[in-house]
Design a protein around this motif. Structure first.
Motif, short mmCIF file in Angstrom:
data_model
loop_
_atom_site.label_atom_id
_atom_site.label_comp_id
_atom_site.label_asym_id
_atom_site.label_seq_id
_atom_site.Cartn_x
_atom_site.Cartn_y
_atom_site.Cartn_z
N ASN A 151 -4.81 2.66 -9.95
CA ASN A 151 -6.28 2.63 -9.82
C ASN A 151 -6.95 2.53 -11.18
OD1 ASN A 151 -6.59 2.68 -7.04
ND2 ASN A 151 -6.76 4.90 -6.94
N MET A 184 -6.60 -0.97 -12.55
CA MET A 184 -7.47 -1.90 -11.82
C MET A 184 -8.92 -1.72 -12.23
SD MET A 184 -5.82 -2.24 -8.01
CE MET A 184 -7.23 -3.16 -7.46
N ASN A 185 -9.36 -0.48 -12.34
CA ASN A 185 -10.75 -0.22 -12.74
C ASN A 185 -11.02 -0.73 -14.15
OD1 ASN A 185 -11.47 0.96 -10.32
ND2 ASN A 185 -10.95 3.02 -11.02
N LEU A 191 -9.42 -3.18 -15.79
CA LEU A 191 -9.44 -4.64 -15.77
C LEU A 191 -10.70 -5.18 -15.11
CD1 LEU A 191 -5.68 -5.27 -14.94
CD2 LEU A 191 -6.85 -5.87 -17.08
N ASN A 192 -11.14 -4.53 -14.05
CA ASN A 192 -12.37 -4.95 -13.36
C ASN A 192 -13.58 -4.81 -14.29
OD1 ASN A 192 -13.68 -5.99 -11.08
ND2 ASN A 192 -14.29 -3.94 -10.44
N ASP A 193 -13.67 -3.69 -15.00
CA ASP A 193 -14.77 -3.49 -15.95
C ASP A 193 -14.70 -4.51 -17.09
OD1 ASP A 193 -15.68 -1.38 -14.43
OD2 ASP A 193 -14.85 0.17 -15.76
N LEU A 242 -13.37 -7.48 -16.97
CA LEU A 242 -13.73 -8.78 -16.43
C LEU A 242 -15.24 -8.94 -16.33
CD1 LEU A 242 -12.75 -11.47 -15.22
CD2 LEU A 242 -12.71 -10.34 -13.00
N LYS A 243 -15.92 -7.89 -15.89
CA LYS A 243 -17.38 -7.93 -15.75
C LYS A 243 -18.08 -8.12 -17.10
CE LYS A 243 -17.66 -5.06 -11.63
NZ LYS A 243 -18.06 -3.74 -11.11
N LEU A 294 -8.64 -11.88 -15.23
CA LEU A 294 -8.62 -12.05 -13.78
C LEU A 294 -7.19 -12.16 -13.25
CD1 LEU A 294 -10.04 -12.39 -11.07
CD2 LEU A 294 -10.28 -14.83 -11.59
N LEU A 314 -5.73 -8.78 -13.28
CA LEU A 314 -6.32 -7.99 -12.21
C LEU A 314 -5.70 -8.36 -10.86
CD1 LEU A 314 -8.40 -5.91 -11.22
CD2 LEU A 314 -10.09 -7.75 -11.18
N LYS A 340 -3.55 -6.00 -8.36
CA LYS A 340 -3.90 -5.86 -6.93
C LYS A 340 -2.65 -5.98 -6.07
CE LYS A 340 -6.76 -5.94 -3.31
NZ LYS A 340 -6.11 -5.15 -2.28
#
Length: 84
Positions: A18, A21-22, A24-26, A28-29, A41, A44, A48
């Protein structure tokens, strides 16, 4: 709702997944460079897959089956996996 115990090792494993993932998501944003965003991406999406495999492994070890009408959720504080 059905609940099943998780080991400390399982809890730590999903926490790490988790967290990655968090992160990498941040990342990416906030990424404005298209080339770097594409790399993030891809990482990420790879993470996933790891996340989905973790839940598949847990599901296979329990007498439960997820369907479109339910899902699994982790209660980190109580060290439980819940079918909701």
């Amino acid at each position: 709702m059905k609940e099943f115990d998780l080991t400390d090792e399982q809890i730590e494993e999903i926490k790490k997944i988790n967290s990655r993932m968090n992160y990498l998501n941040d990342l990416l944003k906030s990424e404005n460079n298209e080339t770097l965003a594409k790399v993030v991406l891809e990482k990420l999406l790879d993470e996933k897959v790891v996340y989905d495999l973790w839940f598949a492994k847990i599901e296979a070890s329990l007498p439960i089956k997820t369907t479109p009408d339910n899902k699994m959720s982790v209660d980190f504080n109580r060290k439980k996996i819940q079918l909701i």
